[in-house]
Design a protein around this motif. Structure first.
Motif, PDB file in Angstrom:
ATOM      1  N   LEU A  73       0.833  -1.196   0.000  1.00  0.00           N
ATOM      2  CA  LEU A  73       0.000   0.000   0.000  1.00  0.00           C
ATOM      3  C   LEU A  73       0.875   1.256   0.000  1.00  0.00           C
ATOM      4  O   LEU A  73       0.756   2.114  -0.877  1.00  0.00           O
ATOM      5  CB  LEU A  73      -0.929  -0.014   1.215  1.00  0.00           C
ATOM      6  CG  LEU A  73      -1.943   1.131   1.298  1.00  0.00           C
ATOM      7  CD1 LEU A  73      -2.849   1.160   0.072  1.00  0.00           C
ATOM      8  CD2 LEU A  73      -2.779   1.000   2.583  1.00  0.00           C
ATOM      9  N   PHE A  74       1.785   1.372   0.985  1.00  0.00           N
ATOM     10  CA  PHE A  74       2.685   2.518   1.086  1.00  0.00           C
ATOM     11  C   PHE A  74       4.128   2.040   0.915  1.00  0.00           C
ATOM     12  O   PHE A  74       4.519   1.008   1.456  1.00  0.00           O
ATOM     13  CB  PHE A  74       2.556   3.200   2.451  1.00  0.00           C
ATOM     14  CG  PHE A  74       1.164   3.625   2.797  1.00  0.00           C
ATOM     15  CD1 PHE A  74       0.528   4.622   2.087  1.00  0.00           C
ATOM     16  CD2 PHE A  74       0.487   3.026   3.859  1.00  0.00           C
ATOM     17  CE1 PHE A  74      -0.766   5.015   2.421  1.00  0.00           C
ATOM     18  CE2 PHE A  74      -0.789   3.404   4.198  1.00  0.00           C
ATOM     19  CZ  PHE A  74      -1.428   4.408   3.478  1.00  0.00           C
ATOM     20  N   TYR A  75       4.928   2.825   0.204  1.00  0.00           N
ATOM     21  CA  TYR A  75       6.347   2.535   0.045  1.00  0.00           C
ATOM     22  C   TYR A  75       7.079   3.865   0.080  1.00  0.00           C
ATOM     23  O   TYR A  75       6.954   4.683  -0.844  1.00  0.00           O
ATOM     24  CB  TYR A  75       6.581   1.807  -1.278  1.00  0.00           C
ATOM     25  CG  TYR A  75       8.024   1.410  -1.553  1.00  0.00           C
ATOM     26  CD1 TYR A  75       8.449   0.098  -1.361  1.00  0.00           C
ATOM     27  CD2 TYR A  75       8.950   2.337  -2.018  1.00  0.00           C
ATOM     28  CE1 TYR A  75       9.767  -0.276  -1.632  1.00  0.00           C
ATOM     29  CE2 TYR A  75      10.266   1.982  -2.283  1.00  0.00           C
ATOM     30  CZ  TYR A  75      10.666   0.671  -2.088  1.00  0.00           C
ATOM     31  OH  TYR A  75      11.971   0.298  -2.352  1.00  0.00           O
ATOM     32  N   VAL A  76       7.825   4.107   1.156  1.00  0.00           N
ATOM     33  CA  VAL A  76       8.584   5.346   1.305  1.00  0.00           C
ATOM     34  C   VAL A  76      10.005   4.941   1.663  1.00  0.00           C
ATOM     35  O   VAL A  76      10.266   4.455   2.771  1.00  0.00           O
ATOM     36  CB  VAL A  76       7.983   6.250   2.403  1.00  0.00           C
ATOM     37  CG1 VAL A  76       8.785   7.542   2.521  1.00  0.00           C
ATOM     38  CG2 VAL A  76       6.517   6.555   2.110  1.00  0.00           C
ATOM     39  N   LYS A  77      10.953   5.135   0.738  1.00  0.00           N
ATOM     40  CA  LYS A  77      12.285   4.592   0.958  1.00  0.00           C
ATOM     41  C   LYS A  77      13.349   5.441   0.268  1.00  0.00           C
ATOM     42  O   LYS A  77      13.194   5.848  -0.884  1.00  0.00           O
ATOM     43  CB  LYS A  77      12.371   3.155   0.423  1.00  0.00           C
ATOM     44  CG  LYS A  77      13.686   2.452   0.720  1.00  0.00           C
ATOM     45  CD  LYS A  77      13.654   0.993   0.273  1.00  0.00           C
ATOM     46  CE  LYS A  77      14.951   0.276   0.635  1.00  0.00           C
ATOM     47  NZ  LYS A  77      14.919  -1.164   0.261  1.00  0.00           N
ATOM     48  N   VAL A  78      14.434   5.706   1.009  1.00  0.00           N
ATOM     49  CA  VAL A  78      15.663   6.212   0.395  1.00  0.00           C
ATOM     50  C   VAL A  78      16.507   4.994   0.064  1.00  0.00           C
ATOM     51  O   VAL A  78      16.815   4.179   0.931  1.00  0.00           O
ATOM     52  CB  VAL A  78      16.432   7.140   1.355  1.00  0.00           C
ATOM     53  CG1 VAL A  78      17.678   7.683   0.659  1.00  0.00           C
ATOM     54  CG2 VAL A  78      15.543   8.285   1.828  1.00  0.00           C
ATOM     55  N   ARG A  79      16.898   4.846  -1.194  1.00  0.00           N
ATOM     56  CA  ARG A  79      17.518   3.588  -1.613  1.00  0.00           C
ATOM     57  C   ARG A  79      18.670   3.822  -2.586  1.00  0.00           C
ATOM     58  O   ARG A  79      18.853   4.902  -3.134  1.00  0.00           O
ATOM     59  CB  ARG A  79      16.471   2.665  -2.246  1.00  0.00           C
ATOM     60  CG  ARG A  79      15.571   3.293  -3.308  1.00  0.00           C
ATOM     61  CD  ARG A  79      16.168   3.359  -4.676  1.00  0.00           C
ATOM     62  NE  ARG A  79      15.191   3.694  -5.702  1.00  0.00           N
ATOM     63  CZ  ARG A  79      15.487   4.068  -6.930  1.00  0.00           C
ATOM     64  NH1 ARG A  79      16.738   4.188  -7.295  1.00  0.00           N
ATOM     65  NH2 ARG A  79      14.550   4.348  -7.809  1.00  0.00           N
ATOM     66  N   PHE A  80      19.395   2.758  -2.803  1.00  0.00           N
ATOM     67  CA  PHE A  80      20.390   2.713  -3.872  1.00  0.00           C
ATOM     68  C   PHE A  80      20.125   1.459  -4.688  1.00  0.00           C
ATOM     69  O   PHE A  80      20.266   0.334  -4.224  1.00  0.00           O
ATOM     70  CB  PHE A  80      21.814   2.683  -3.308  1.00  0.00           C
ATOM     71  CG  PHE A  80      22.856   2.516  -4.385  1.00  0.00           C
ATOM     72  CD1 PHE A  80      23.009   3.477  -5.369  1.00  0.00           C
ATOM     73  CD2 PHE A  80      23.669   1.391  -4.425  1.00  0.00           C
ATOM     74  CE1 PHE A  80      23.961   3.327  -6.378  1.00  0.00           C
ATOM     75  CE2 PHE A  80      24.628   1.236  -5.429  1.00  0.00           C
ATOM     76  CZ  PHE A  80      24.768   2.206  -6.404  1.00  0.00           C
TER      77      PHE A  80
END
Length: 464
Positions: free
Chosen positions: A383-390
């Motif tokens: 439903l929700f996806y909030v991510k700082v990623r590489f």
């Protein structure tokens, strides 16, 4: 008698004024060369008048296993009745979605009848079949029409238009031009807007199987209103380095790899209003630098729309940036409001999320609002996806951070999806200030972060 004459003229004039049409059926030219789908017979009428047949287009959906679905269109200005007959098999159940529209129907054997009191876009589904469904587009009446080519107007009338001898099968649109696709027009080419301004692409016609539907680059003040794009090889609409884009009443289908709906890269002041996107990649994606465009992304509003992702994200924000910049680029001031998400199906976990803020490539994402969002179905996803990623497949650098995300008045009913996710990357690349306000899942209000995948690199997460 002299005093009565002006009154008599006014009386005659009142009866000579044209009566505005209540229902407009598109002309026969629309049928030429376009594939028909015989799964349904669809008719429409003004209550009390004769039924009128619609042409049931064949449109292809779902890249996983391409299926033949149906689509009909008409224009309306007052209440109309619609009849839909399922031509094969029995009818055990019916769903007319978005469910929030609360369309009620009467069933007589394999036929349903319902009334629409205003223009709206619907999916009519029998026996739970969402792959061979009927897409019904009840458009508002056109307020501007043309019947021929004239100064400043490129005109496509009813019938098939397959322009020859065009580089890359594309039509370049010059500044200060209106492109009109009449009801019944089918244009088999891409429309290219490059280094131009004050362009309008309007009408009720179709772009059919273009390389891309409409490409808008290094331009400003562009309007797209009313058209339908059927199964492009790539994006439905691509925007790069453009300021001042308005997209209204657009309908889109796609069933191929990389066939996103609307993708914006380094664009500013964009309004997307009342669109229906059914795509086999992201329905709407907002990025920063890619290819030839730099400068960040800002002031984007998406509202009053229906998103259906057969593959990937309905909404995706934050990928692609400028990893070589000393400070990176910013995506900011973005609003998604009054949205119905009919489906999210993505089997690859890194690309899951109905509402995904997926920050990479040295981007900073801030001030994002999701408000009045209704999610009806998640086959596979989150439903929700909030991510700082590489993500080395797409990034040269990790994202810089996420600051200020609000999810307000969100509803979802379903089971079996993966947990929602909120994660920073490290202490210098965090997720900050995320607020969940009046989020209702399966009838229960969200009270805490229980069931959400988190890590230590988040700060200021609130549940109201």
């Amino acid at each position: 008698m002299k005093t009565m004459k002006p009154l008599f003229i006014l009386f005659l004039a009142a009866f000579c004024l044209p009566v505005q049409a209540q229902l407009l059926i598109y002309p026969e030219g629309l049928r030429t060369g376009m594939p028909h789908n015989d799964d349904y017979t669809v008719r429409v009428r003004v209550p009390g008048e004769e039924w009128q047949d619609l042409f049931e287009y064949n449109v292809q959906v779902d890249m996983d296993k391409v299926q033949n679905a149906s689509m009909v269109q008409f224009d309306m200005s007052s209440a109309v009745e619609v009849m839909v007959k399922k031509n094969n098999g029995t009818v055990r159940e019916v769903a007319i979605r978005p469910l929030n529209n609360k369309v009620t129907y009467k069933q007589v054997q394999n036929t349903i009848i319902f009334t629409l009191d205003k223009p709206q876009y619907l999916s009519v589904e029998f026996n739970g079949d969402r792959l061979r469904n009927l897409h019904l587009f009840a458009n508002p009446m056109e307020t501007e029409t043309y019947t021929k080519e004239e100064k400043g107007v490129i005109y496509f009338g009813p019938g098939i238009h397959r322009p020859k001898d065009l580089p890359n099968n594309q039509i370049r649109i010059p500044s200060n031009t209106t492109v009109y696709l009449a009801p019944g027009a089918v244009v088999k080419a891409k429309l290219l807007v490059d280094k131009a301004e004050n362009i309008r692409i309007i009408g009720r016609g179709i772009l059919d199987h273009p390389i891309r539907g409409i490409e808008i680059t290094d331009s400003k003040n562009i309007l797209i209103d009313g058209i339908t794009v059927v199964n492009p090889d790539h994006y439905t609409i691509f925007g790069g380095g453009t300021t001042g884009i308005t997209i209204k009443n657009l309908k889109s289908f796609s069933c191929k790899g990389w066939s996103d709906g609307i993708d914006m890269m380094c664009c500013h002041k964009v309004l997307i209003d009342n669109v229906f996107m059914r795509n086999s990649d992201d329905c709407i994606a907002l990025y920063n630098h890619r290819w030839n465009w730099w400068g960040g992304t800002s002031d984007i509003t998406v509202q009053n729309s229906i998103l259906w992702a057969d593959i990937a994200h309905p909404i995706n924000i934050g990928g692609h940036g400028d990893p070589d910049s000393p400070t990176g680029e910013v995506i900011e001031n973005v609003t998604f409001r009054n949205i119905d998400i009919l489906e999210h199906d993505e089997d690859d976990p890194p690309y899951q999320g109905c509402m995904a803020v997926d920050c990479g490539d040295k981007n900073l994402v801030r001030n994002i609002l999701f408000e009045d969002i209704r999610v009806e179905s998640i086959q596979e996803g989150r439903l929700f996806y909030v991510k700082v990623r590489f993500n080395p497949k797409y990034d040269k650098q990790p994202g810089s951070g996420i600051d200020g995300i609000t999810f307000r008045n969100i509803t979802y009913t379903g089971i079996g999806e993966n947990p929602s996710l909120i994660q920073g990357l490290d202490k210098d690349r965090m997720v900050k200030n995320v607020t969940f306000e009046n989020v209702v899942i399966n009838g229960e209000k969200m009270k805490d972060l229980k069931g959400i995948s988190t890590n230590e690199f988040i700060k200021g997460i609130k549940v109201k």
